[in-house]
Design a protein around this motif. Structure first.
Motif, PDB file in Angstrom:
ATOM      1  N   VAL A   1       2.364   1.666  -3.493  1.00 30.04           N
ATOM      2  CA  VAL A   1       1.316   2.081  -4.431  1.00 30.04           C
ATOM      3  C   VAL A   1       1.057   3.589  -4.284  1.00 30.04           C
ATOM      4  O   VAL A   1       0.995   4.321  -5.274  1.00 30.04           O
ATOM      5  N   GLN A   2       0.929   4.046  -3.049  1.00 29.20           N
ATOM      6  CA  GLN A   2       0.692   5.476  -2.801  1.00 29.20           C
ATOM      7  C   GLN A   2       1.860   6.321  -3.309  1.00 29.20           C
ATOM      8  O   GLN A   2       1.663   7.387  -3.888  1.00 29.20           O
TER       9      GLN A   2
ATOM     10  N   LEU B   1       1.655   6.469  -7.030  1.00 35.39           N
ATOM     11  CA  LEU B   1       0.499   7.294  -7.404  1.00 35.39           C
ATOM     12  C   LEU B   1       0.820   8.776  -7.311  1.00 35.39           C
ATOM     13  O   LEU B   1       0.336   9.586  -8.090  1.00 35.39           O
TER      14      LEU B   1
ATOM     15  N   ASP C   1      -0.801  -1.681 -12.226  1.00 36.52           N
ATOM     16  CA  ASP C   1      -2.122  -1.047 -12.232  1.00 36.52           C
ATOM     17  C   ASP C   1      -2.023   0.462 -11.995  1.00 36.52           C
ATOM     18  O   ASP C   1      -2.771   1.235 -12.588  1.00 36.52           O
ATOM     19  N   VAL C   2      -1.105   0.871 -11.114  1.00 37.43           N
ATOM     20  CA  VAL C   2      -0.925   2.306 -10.873  1.00 37.43           C
ATOM     21  C   VAL C   2      -0.449   3.005 -12.154  1.00 37.43           C
ATOM     22  O   VAL C   2      -0.955   4.064 -12.521  1.00 37.43           O
TER      23      VAL C   2
ATOM     24  N   ARG D   1      -3.355   3.422 -14.347  1.00 35.27           N
ATOM     25  CA  ARG D   1      -4.236   4.499 -13.857  1.00 35.27           C
ATOM     26  C   ARG D   1      -3.658   5.859 -14.176  1.00 35.27           C
ATOM     27  O   ARG D   1      -4.377   6.836 -14.329  1.00 35.27           O
ATOM     28  N   ARG D   2      -2.324   5.927 -14.268  1.00 34.36           N
ATOM     29  CA  ARG D   2      -1.697   7.212 -14.561  1.00 34.36           C
ATOM     30  C   ARG D   2      -1.460   7.400 -16.064  1.00 34.36           C
ATOM     31  O   ARG D   2      -0.661   8.240 -16.472  1.00 34.36           O
TER      32      ARG D   2
ATOM     33  N   GLU E   1       0.834  -1.208   0.000  1.00 25.81           N
ATOM     34  CA  GLU E   1       0.000   0.000   0.000  1.00 25.81           C
ATOM     35  C   GLU E   1       0.869   1.259   0.000  1.00 25.81           C
ATOM     36  O   GLU E   1       0.599   2.217  -0.743  1.00 25.81           O
TER      37      GLU E   1
ATOM     38  N   LEU F   1       1.724  -2.310  -8.894  1.00 26.79           N
ATOM     39  CA  LEU F   1       2.473  -1.197  -9.490  1.00 26.79           C
ATOM     40  C   LEU F   1       2.097  -1.023 -10.962  1.00 26.79           C
ATOM     41  O   LEU F   1       1.962   0.101 -11.448  1.00 26.79           O
TER      42      LEU F   1
ATOM     43  N   THR G   1      10.654   3.913  -6.980  1.00 23.91           N
ATOM     44  CA  THR G   1       9.631   3.671  -5.951  1.00 23.91           C
ATOM     45  C   THR G   1      10.075   2.543  -5.023  1.00 23.91           C
ATOM     46  O   THR G   1       9.984   2.647  -3.796  1.00 23.91           O
TER      47      THR G   1
END
Lengths: 184, 184
Positions: free
Chosen positions: A53-54, A57, A117-118, A121-122, A50, A115, A72
């Motif tokens: 991921v943050q 993001l 998926d992030v 999303r970006r 988590e 990661l 990251t």
């Protein structure tokens, strides 16, 4: 970890854990002060995922996808999970036991998928997101093992960059087209 | 596979396999004609590994380590293991079940480690062998999934080369030093 799920944490003894992991009880206690230490590793996995991921993001820029993934992972304070000596012993214990290794590999894959998926999303294209997450994780894992072995308090970010450079050198040996190719 | 080991192949029914994999018996038979099909996948894994190891051992030149790994994996006739439609269903079933996925990931890691060992035996430095085997396997797996999805009978070797080119493009976006770096 499996035993904790099957019969609950309270009912599971360190002796049982050692048996399941096919090591002697003495070996178990050489690696972990108590059974809580083993559980911690598993409970922490979700929290670590988590946090990472943050971090990804909120990165200002992820257009350099591979760098975004490796930075990251490398910038995380892994020693929060325990001193390097303990992390090294945990790594060795996991590597020596097929059941623990299976669990570890699936946790790594879940982190890599998160990661990926992030990145999607970006705004990263799925093909690129998957390749960057998978390759970046692999580069980081090589660096992480180097870092664990390192007795000179080497910096994980620097080691990761060195592994990236090594990968670039390996790739340069093959025919690398000048134009960016896209997957079919 | 686990059940076969625990209680032997004869004593294990398709119903038991389906229960262990947490899918309905109907789902199981939709994916596999019979339990032998599942066993085949596991028994074949060792044979496939041995074939790939021999292929890499006998390659005239492995100085381009990454290319040697990806070509070894891509040139294998995966459809020997079954028609692409069955391989695709098997892949989907494995991906959907954590227990099967754990087994698959450890088998993939064992294959990767075997290829790394071959590179070392052929004179590659350990750091480079590990990175080339891990990254090459990752590149190939991305290509393999593309190939499974592909309905146009795309060629696996070509798809793998495209993934390699994509990786080169991703890497070029970051700062790649001109000189070859070595791991500390």
């Amino acid at each position: 970890m499996e035993l904790f799920e099957e019969q609950g944490f309270e009912k599971t003894s360190a002796v049982q854990i050692a048996q399941r992991a096919r090591v002697t009880t003495r070996t178990f206690f050489r690696y972990f002060p108590d059974k809580e230490e083993v559980l911690l590793a598993d409970a922490d996995a979700d929290a670590v995922k988590e946090t990472l991921v943050q971090h990804l993001l909120q990165k200002p820029d992820v257009t350099d996808t591979l760098q975004a993934v490796t930075r990251t992972l490398a910038d995380f304070d892994w020693e929060k999970l325990g001193p390097r000596q303990i992390l090294r012993q945990r790594d060795a214990m996991i590597a020596s036991d097929p059941r623990l290794l299976e669990r570890e590999l699936i946790k790594q894959q879940q982190l890599t998928d998160a990661l990926r998926d992030v990145l999607c999303r970006r705004g990263t294209a799925p093909d690129i997101a998957e390749l960057a997450a998978n390759t970046g994780s692999q580069v980081f894992r090589t660096a992480y093992r180097k870092w664990l072995e390192d007795n000179n308090d080497g910096d994980l970010t620097t080691i990761t960059e060195n592994v990236m450079s090594l990968l670039a050198a390996i790739m340069a040996r093959g025919p690398v087209p000048a134009t960016a190719a896209r997957l079919p």
